[in-house]
Design a protein around this motif. Structure first.
Motif, PDB file in Angstrom:
ATOM      1  N   THR A 196       0.832  -1.196   0.000  1.00  0.00           N
ATOM      2  CA  THR A 196       0.000   0.000   0.000  1.00  0.00           C
ATOM      3  C   THR A 196       0.862   1.239   0.000  1.00  0.00           C
ATOM      4  N   SER A 197       0.268   2.303  -0.354  1.00  0.00           N
ATOM      5  CA  SER A 197       1.000   3.558  -0.412  1.00  0.00           C
ATOM      6  C   SER A 197       1.280   4.087   0.980  1.00  0.00           C
ATOM      7  N   GLU A 198       2.092   5.098   1.005  1.00  0.00           N
ATOM      8  CA  GLU A 198       2.440   5.666   2.300  1.00  0.00           C
ATOM      9  C   GLU A 198       1.224   6.254   2.986  1.00  0.00           C
ATOM     10  N   ALA A 199       0.435   6.944   2.189  1.00  0.00           N
ATOM     11  CA  ALA A 199      -0.755   7.570   2.759  1.00  0.00           C
ATOM     12  C   ALA A 199      -1.687   6.512   3.323  1.00  0.00           C
ATOM     13  N   GLU A 200      -1.827   5.478   2.543  1.00  0.00           N
ATOM     14  CA  GLU A 200      -2.702   4.410   3.026  1.00  0.00           C
ATOM     15  C   GLU A 200      -2.126   3.797   4.300  1.00  0.00           C
ATOM     16  N   ASP A 201      -0.829   3.728   4.251  1.00  0.00           N
ATOM     17  CA  ASP A 201      -0.154   3.206   5.441  1.00  0.00           C
ATOM     18  C   ASP A 201      -0.500   4.013   6.679  1.00  0.00           C
ATOM     19  N   LYS A 202      -0.351   5.313   6.492  1.00  0.00           N
ATOM     20  CA  LYS A 202      -0.630   6.188   7.625  1.00  0.00           C
ATOM     21  C   LYS A 202      -2.079   6.050   8.070  1.00  0.00           C
ATOM     22  N   GLN A 203      -2.924   6.029   7.053  1.00  0.00           N
ATOM     23  CA  GLN A 203      -4.336   5.937   7.396  1.00  0.00           C
ATOM     24  C   GLN A 203      -4.628   4.627   8.133  1.00  0.00           C
ATOM     25  N   ALA A 204      -4.000   3.614   7.604  1.00  0.00           N
ATOM     26  CA  ALA A 204      -4.208   2.315   8.251  1.00  0.00           C
ATOM     27  C   ALA A 204      -3.711   2.336   9.676  1.00  0.00           C
ATOM     28  N   LYS A 205      -2.573   2.959   9.831  1.00  0.00           N
ATOM     29  CA  LYS A 205      -2.027   3.012  11.187  1.00  0.00           C
ATOM     30  C   LYS A 205      -2.905   3.840  12.101  1.00  0.00           C
ATOM     31  N   ASN A 206      -3.388   4.924  11.538  1.00  0.00           N
ATOM     32  CA  ASN A 206      -4.276   5.748  12.350  1.00  0.00           C
ATOM     33  C   ASN A 206      -5.520   4.961  12.750  1.00  0.00           C
ATOM     34  N   THR A 207      -6.011   4.267  11.744  1.00  0.00           N
ATOM     35  CA  THR A 207      -7.192   3.451  12.038  1.00  0.00           C
ATOM     36  C   THR A 207      -6.871   2.424  13.124  1.00  0.00           C
ATOM     37  N   GLU A 208      -5.727   1.824  12.944  1.00  0.00           N
ATOM     38  CA  GLU A 208      -5.312   0.839  13.965  1.00  0.00           C
ATOM     39  C   GLU A 208      -5.208   1.473  15.328  1.00  0.00           C
ATOM     40  N   LEU A 209      -4.603   2.635  15.303  1.00  0.00           N
ATOM     41  CA  LEU A 209      -4.429   3.324  16.582  1.00  0.00           C
ATOM     42  C   LEU A 209      -5.773   3.618  17.227  1.00  0.00           C
ATOM     43  N   ALA A 210      -6.670   4.090  16.374  1.00  0.00           N
ATOM     44  CA  ALA A 210      -8.005   4.384  16.904  1.00  0.00           C
ATOM     45  C   ALA A 210      -8.645   3.117  17.449  1.00  0.00           C
ATOM     46  N   GLN A 211      -8.472   2.067  16.695  1.00  0.00           N
ATOM     47  CA  GLN A 211      -9.047   0.801  17.153  1.00  0.00           C
ATOM     48  C   GLN A 211      -8.443   0.367  18.471  1.00  0.00           C
ATOM     49  N   MET A 212      -7.153   0.532  18.517  1.00  0.00           N
ATOM     50  CA  MET A 212      -6.490   0.122  19.755  1.00  0.00           C
ATOM     51  C   MET A 212      -6.940   0.973  20.929  1.00  0.00           C
ATOM     52  N   GLN A 213      -7.113   2.257  20.625  1.00  0.00           N
ATOM     53  CA  GLN A 213      -7.569   3.120  21.704  1.00  0.00           C
ATOM     54  C   GLN A 213      -8.960   2.720  22.172  1.00  0.00           C
ATOM     55  N   MET A 214      -9.787   2.425  21.185  1.00  0.00           N
ATOM     56  CA  MET A 214     -11.130   1.975  21.561  1.00  0.00           C
ATOM     57  C   MET A 214     -11.055   0.683  22.364  1.00  0.00           C
ATOM     58  N   GLU A 215     -10.180  -0.158  21.877  1.00  0.00           N
ATOM     59  CA  GLU A 215     -10.011  -1.426  22.581  1.00  0.00           C
ATOM     60  C   GLU A 215      -9.544  -1.197  24.013  1.00  0.00           C
ATOM     61  N   LEU A 216      -8.661  -0.259  24.110  1.00  0.00           N
ATOM     62  CA  LEU A 216      -8.161   0.047  25.446  1.00  0.00           C
ATOM     63  C   LEU A 216      -9.270   0.591  26.330  1.00  0.00           C
ATOM     64  N   GLN A 217     -10.049   1.442  25.737  1.00  0.00           N
ATOM     65  CA  GLN A 217     -11.163   1.977  26.513  1.00  0.00           C
ATOM     66  C   GLN A 217     -12.081   0.863  26.967  1.00  0.00           C
ATOM     67  N   ARG A 218     -12.322  -0.001  26.006  1.00  0.00           N
ATOM     68  CA  ARG A 218     -13.198  -1.117  26.349  1.00  0.00           C
ATOM     69  C   ARG A 218     -12.574  -1.961  27.469  1.00  0.00           C
ATOM     70  N   MET A 219     -11.281  -2.155  27.317  1.00  0.00           N
ATOM     71  CA  MET A 219     -10.599  -2.952  28.348  1.00  0.00           C
ATOM     72  C   MET A 219     -10.679  -2.271  29.706  1.00  0.00           C
ATOM     73  N   ASN A 220     -10.478  -0.977  29.661  1.00  0.00           N
ATOM     74  CA  ASN A 220     -10.550  -0.256  30.928  1.00  0.00           C
ATOM     75  C   ASN A 220     -11.931  -0.404  31.552  1.00  0.00           C
ATOM     76  N   SER A 221     -12.889  -0.298  30.660  1.00  0.00           N
ATOM     77  CA  SER A 221     -14.260  -0.445  31.149  1.00  0.00           C
ATOM     78  C   SER A 221     -14.473  -1.826  31.764  1.00  0.00           C
ATOM     79  N   GLU A 222     -14.016  -2.817  31.034  1.00  0.00           N
ATOM     80  CA  GLU A 222     -14.151  -4.178  31.571  1.00  0.00           C
ATOM     81  C   GLU A 222     -13.372  -4.346  32.855  1.00  0.00           C
ATOM     82  N   ASN A 223     -12.224  -3.725  32.813  1.00  0.00           N
ATOM     83  CA  ASN A 223     -11.398  -3.816  34.020  1.00  0.00           C
ATOM     84  C   ASN A 223     -12.124  -3.235  35.224  1.00  0.00           C
ATOM     85  N   GLN A 224     -12.752  -2.111  34.967  1.00  0.00           N
ATOM     86  CA  GLN A 224     -13.487  -1.477  36.044  1.00  0.00           C
ATOM     87  C   GLN A 224     -14.598  -2.393  36.543  1.00  0.00           C
ATOM     88  N   LYS A 225     -15.271  -3.009  35.566  1.00  0.00           N
ATOM     89  CA  LYS A 225     -16.349  -3.919  35.958  1.00  0.00           C
ATOM     90  C   LYS A 225     -15.814  -5.076  36.786  1.00  0.00           C
TER      91      LYS A 225
END
Length: 605
Positions: free
Chosen positions: A142-171
């Motif tokens: 993939t192109s560099e831009a796509e790369d970045k976008q993909a990484k950003n998407t991944e990052l966002a996903q990971m952040q969401m995942e982390l949030q979810r984990m935190n939430s679960e952790n709290q529970k």
DNA sequence: CGGGTTTGACCCGCGC
DNA sequence: GCGCGGGTCAAACCCG
């Protein structure tokens, strides 16, 4: 030791409520599973509620089948990173919910352990870890831009995942807290019930004694676990379970009415608590009178408290009063941290030991009858012997409850055995033979005079300390240890045919290793000379006994392997090291943190 | 000043 | 009855 452990905390575990095995009522919370490594299994006592230890399977598939994992609770607490997170944890546990990398956590050699530890250390590592699993799809096409976008998407996903984990952790934290709270309440209620039960016993003494005797005979003939369980069930009639309420005060008042001896009068007339009176002087709490005294330390005064017609009752109470749990652990600190607050009220040189024995009283609540003695072992002064007696009359903090559960469980076994028989010595043995046939290593139950004492020896790392203990028993001219085949075999997971209580006790026996004997020794000078284990870097630990905490027997139902025991010893003992930092004032948070840090740095066997 | 510790005295049970 | 040893008391002391 390169194998890890899967530890399952299950709120519906049968071991949690041995008394109610016939009609177990699952707690409202869904089962909560907690997995952690062998190095950290020692943390389980902190939870203060029952755990089932499942030995790690050879394959992860097997492991998955053996567990219902709703999340990962990370008990690791790297000494470099744990302080803040652990402190914020309501249960003083550093937790991470990482369902997506569960497999990595459930495994187990040193290498994996370390790597997982790193993964646990923070977001960055966690994300890197996750990324390593998921980002491999990017192969450079993939192109560099796509790369970045993909990484950003991944990052966002990971952040969401982390949030979810935190939430679960709290529970999960909330669930832990809730379950722990429920368990504490149950423990307290059970104590009250058993006390009340003891008070009511004299009414039907003779007939009951016959029954008890019969039971003992049956047990001798190998009836086994079921009979033992019955014995315990008898102590807490199921019909009373529902009325679990605070009967402590009632029991105390009931007991008080029976105090008639001069000694009692003296006590009654005196100040009832070890608190500052108007003169600013310390006075000893005697609020509960004989009843609570039954949990107190002073055997000397006991026998005077009961009129002849209450002889059996007096024996029972005396036994309850005298029952002790002794913990041997290595520590340089003057006192091990067990989560409770203690006040020193005396010190004395004991015969045969150049080290003085210190006497402490629990000050977490007014009138708490729990006392402990602390003394260094004469043979090995690195070993600190802490002997507990009595039942706390107040809620315990998680750390203290954990310790208390472990020791009280042992004490409860002993007491339960002796309470139902005029022969306070014989029954514990019967009990031990019946329920702890496979018990190994580090604990000794001394059921004989002067005090029935359970000794948890956390100083040995012997894979099979049983032999050592046996030798000690011989040296002490004590009864031999009986080992009978357990219905489920040596594997604690095969307890299907065994009673929950038996399983609990079996597991408990494995935890730190419970062993039953009949020596007369209490305290350091009486502790069998256990040679220091150079390969074990550990120090002391401790606990408190609570009498009717038979439920906590289940709490202590934990381990089933000598290696685990050794690690437990090491970890708990490291708490003691932390105790020193605490200046002998048991701070729960720091206590846990210390434990966690030590655990994380534990080198392993 | 309040809370904890120290320490000698005291009490009690037990064995001789 | 006496001495011993374990356990506790409580006045004095210490400390923050």
């Amino acid at each position: 030791m390169d194998k890890g452990w899967g530890l399952t905390l299950d709120s519906t575990s049968s071991t949690s409520l041995p008394f109610f095995s016939s009609k177990q009522q699952p707690l409202p919370q869904p089962p909560l599973s907690v997995n952690f490594f062998s190095k950290d299994t020692t943390m389980f006592p902190v939870l203060g509620f029952p755990v089932n230890l499942t030995r790690p399977t050879n394959t992860e598939e097997e492991g998955a089948q053996n567990r219902m994992v709703v999340g990962e609770v990370d008990f690791f607490s790297d000494k470099n990173k744990s302080s803040s997170s652990a402190r914020h944890d309501h249960n003083h546990l550093h937790q991470h919910v990482k369902p997506t990398i569960k497999k990595e956590l459930v495994c187990v050699d040193e290498k994996t352990y370390n790597s997982n530890l790193q993964v646990n250390t923070g977001l960055q590592l966690l994300t890197a870890n996750i990324g390593s699993d998921q980002s491999t799809v990017d192969d450079g096409v993939t192109s560099e831009a796509e790369d970045k976008q993909a990484k950003n998407t991944e990052l966002a996903q990971m952040q969401m995942e982390l949030q979810r984990m935190n939430s679960e952790n709290q529970k999960l934290k909330e669930m832990l807290s809730h379950v722990s709270g429920n368990y504490t309440a149950l423990q307290m209620h059970l104590v009250a019930l058993m006390q009340q039960q003891q008070l009511e016993k004299p009414r039907s003494e003779s007939t009951e004694n016959e029954v008890v005797q019969k039971k003992a005979e049956e047990k001798i003939h190998g009836i086994g676990g079921e009979m033992v369980q019955r014995q315990f069930l008898d102590l807490v009639p199921s019909g009373r379970v529902a009325e679990v309420d605070d009967h402590v005060s009632n029991s105390s008042s009931d007991e008080r009415t029976r105090s008639s001896t001069p000694q009692n009068n003296k006590i009654e007339a005196g100040t009832r608590d070890y608190v500052r009176n108007t003169n600013g002087k310390n006075e000893l709490a005697r609020e509960e009178s004989p009843g609570s005294e039954s949990q107190g330390w002073g055997p000397n005064k006991l026998q005077k408290m009961n009129p002849p017609n209450l002889m059996d009752q007096s024996n029972i109470e005396a036994t309850m009063r005298k029952a002790r749990v002794s913990v041997r652990a290595r520590s340089e600190a003057p006192m091990i941290s067990d989560g409770c607050q203690w006040r020193k009220y005396g010190q004395k040189m004991a015969k045969g030991n150049p080290c003085p024995r210190a006497y402490y009283r629990c000050t977490m609540a007014v009138g708490c009858p729990v006392r402990k003695q602390v003394q260094r072992c004469a043979e090995d002064r690195t070993i600190l012997v802490t002997t507990y007696e009595g039942t706390h009359n107040h809620p315990l903090p998680p750390a203290a409850m954990a310790m208390a559960s472990t020791t009280s469980a042992a004490a409860s076994m002993l007491l339960s055995g002796s309470m139902t028989s005029a022969d306070g010595i014989m029954n514990p043995n019967l009990l031990s033979r019946a329920i702890l046939p496979c018990s190994s290593n580090m604990a000794t139950l001394s059921a004989s005079a002067p005090f029935p004492t359970v000794t948890l020896d956390l100083t040995t790392n012997d894979p099979n300390p049983l032999e050592l203990q046996r030798n000690q028993l011989h040296q002490n001219h004590t009864a031999p240890l009986f080992q009978l085949p357990f219905p489920g075999g040596q594997n604690p997971q095969n307890f299907g045919a065994a009673t929950p209580f038996a399983q609990a006790l079996y597991n408990q026996s494995k935890f730190s290793g419970l062993q039953f004997s009949q020596d007369h020794q209490v305290g350091s000078s009486q502790v069998p000379p256990v040679a220091p284990r150079p390969n074990l870097q550990q120090q002391p630990s401790q606990q408190q006994p609570s009498l009717a905490d038979t439920v906590s027997a289940a709490t202590a139902a934990i381990t089933a392997d000598p290696n685990f025991t050794a690690m437990l010893a090491a970890a708990i003992s490291s708490i003691i090291g932390g105790a020193q930092a605490n200046n002998n004032n048991d701070n729960n948070n720091s206590n846990i943190n210390n434990m966690a840090s030590k655990l994380s740095s534990f080198p392993g066997n």
